[in-house]
Motif scaffolding. Structure first.
Motif, PDB file in Angstrom:
ATOM      1  N   MET A 162     -22.605  34.656 -22.100  1.00 41.35           N
ATOM      2  CA  MET A 162     -22.655  34.514 -23.159  1.00 41.35           C
ATOM      3  C   MET A 162     -23.790  35.082 -24.335  1.00 41.35           C
ATOM      4  N   LYS A 163     -24.242  35.335 -25.554  1.00 41.65           N
ATOM      5  CA  LYS A 163     -25.075  35.996 -25.383  1.00 41.65           C
ATOM      6  C   LYS A 163     -25.403  35.433 -27.522  1.00 41.65           C
ATOM      7  N   ALA A 164     -26.329  35.216 -27.409  1.00 40.61           N
ATOM      8  CA  ALA A 164     -26.731  34.815 -29.359  1.00 40.61           C
ATOM      9  C   ALA A 164     -27.317  35.299 -29.740  1.00 40.61           C
ATOM     10  N   ALA A 165     -28.077  35.997 -31.229  1.00 44.42           N
ATOM     11  CA  ALA A 165     -28.935  35.770 -31.811  1.00 44.42           C
ATOM     12  C   ALA A 165     -29.128  35.648 -33.059  1.00 44.42           C
ATOM     13  N   VAL A 166     -30.455  35.387 -33.731  1.00 44.36           N
ATOM     14  CA  VAL A 166     -30.765  34.244 -35.238  1.00 44.36           C
ATOM     15  C   VAL A 166     -29.130  34.988 -36.243  1.00 44.36           C
ATOM     16  N   GLY A 167     -28.809  33.549 -36.867  1.00 47.75           N
ATOM     17  CA  GLY A 167     -27.195  34.108 -37.838  1.00 47.75           C
ATOM     18  C   GLY A 167     -26.517  34.183 -37.441  1.00 47.75           C
ATOM     19  N   ASP A 168     -26.226  34.252 -35.956  1.00 50.77           N
ATOM     20  CA  ASP A 168     -24.942  34.073 -35.068  1.00 50.77           C
ATOM     21  C   ASP A 168     -23.950  33.056 -35.860  1.00 50.77           C
ATOM     22  N   ARG A 169     -22.214  32.985 -35.849  1.00 57.53           N
ATOM     23  CA  ARG A 169     -21.414  31.661 -36.033  1.00 57.53           C
ATOM     24  C   ARG A 169     -21.036  30.904 -34.545  1.00 57.53           C
ATOM     25  N   ILE A 170     -21.532  30.226 -34.180  1.00 54.57           N
ATOM     26  CA  ILE A 170     -20.949  29.408 -32.997  1.00 54.57           C
ATOM     27  C   ILE A 170     -19.734  28.674 -33.629  1.00 54.57           C
TER      28      ILE A 170
END
Length: 161
Positions: A1-9
C-alpha cells in the motif's frame, strides 16, 4: 500500500460497533510512498503514525473536496450475532441469531455430539456446535442475498463463497 501527502486514509474500527476513522496523510516517511504515514485524523485533529493493515483504505484526494470532508464510507452499519449454547448428556446445541437491519430475523442451529469414548471437554462441543450454527447462518444470509438479487434483476443468481 502506498500513499502521498494529501491522500485520505479510511480505517475501519478494530471493535464491533466502533467508528470508522477518516484522516489525511500529512507526511510520508519514504520516497516510494510506502508506510508508515503520518496521518491527521478528522475527528480529533490528532496526528499519528499509521502502518496500514487490511482494515485501511488509501484514497487520492477528490477534486474540489474540502480537507477532511467525509465521502467514504457512504453507509456504516453494525450487525451483531448472538450465539446461545445448551449442553446436555454429551450433546451441544448452538443457536446463532443475526441482529441487524436484515428484512427478517435470521437464525440457524448447529449441533455437536461427543463420542461416548472421548473425554468430557466442554469447549470442544461448544466450538463445533457454534461453528456449525455460524456456517449455517452464513449460508442463510447468502441465500437471502441471492433471493434479493433475483427479485431485483429477474435473473437467477448465485453468490460465490
Amino acid at each position: 500500500m502506498k500513499a502521498a501527502v494529501g491522500d485520505r486514509i479510511i480505517r475501519a474500527s478494530g471493535v464491533v460497533g466502533g467508528a470508522v476513522r477518516d484522516g489525511m496523510v500529512v507526511e510520508v516517511q519514504h520516497e516510494d510512498g510506502s508506510p508508515p504515514f503520518l496521518v491527521e485524523w478528522a475527528d480529533t485533529g490528532e496526528r499519528t503514525l499509521v502502518y496500514p493493515g487490511p482494515d485501511t483504505l488509501v484514497r487520492a484526494p477528490v477534486e474540489g473536496a474540502v480537507a477532511h470532508e467525509v465521502t467514504v464510507p457512504v453507509h456504516s452499519k453494525s450487525w451483531h450475532v448472538q450465539v446461545s449454547l445448551v449442553e446436555s448428556e454429551g450433546r451441544t446445541t448452538a443457536e446463532a441469531i443475526l441482529v441487524g437491519d436484515v428484512p427478517s430475523e435470521l437464525h440457524a442451529v448447529g449441533r455437536a455430539r461427543k463420542d461416548p469414548g472421548d473425554a468430557e471437554i466442554e469447549a470442544i462441543g461448544d466450538h463445533v456446535a457454534a461453528a456449525r450454527a455460524l456456517r449455517a447462518l452464513a449460508d442463510r444470509l447468502l441465500g437471502l442475498a441471492e433471493s434479493e438479487i433475483e427479485g431485483s434483476t429477474g435473473v437467477p443468481a448465485h453468490v460465490h463463497h
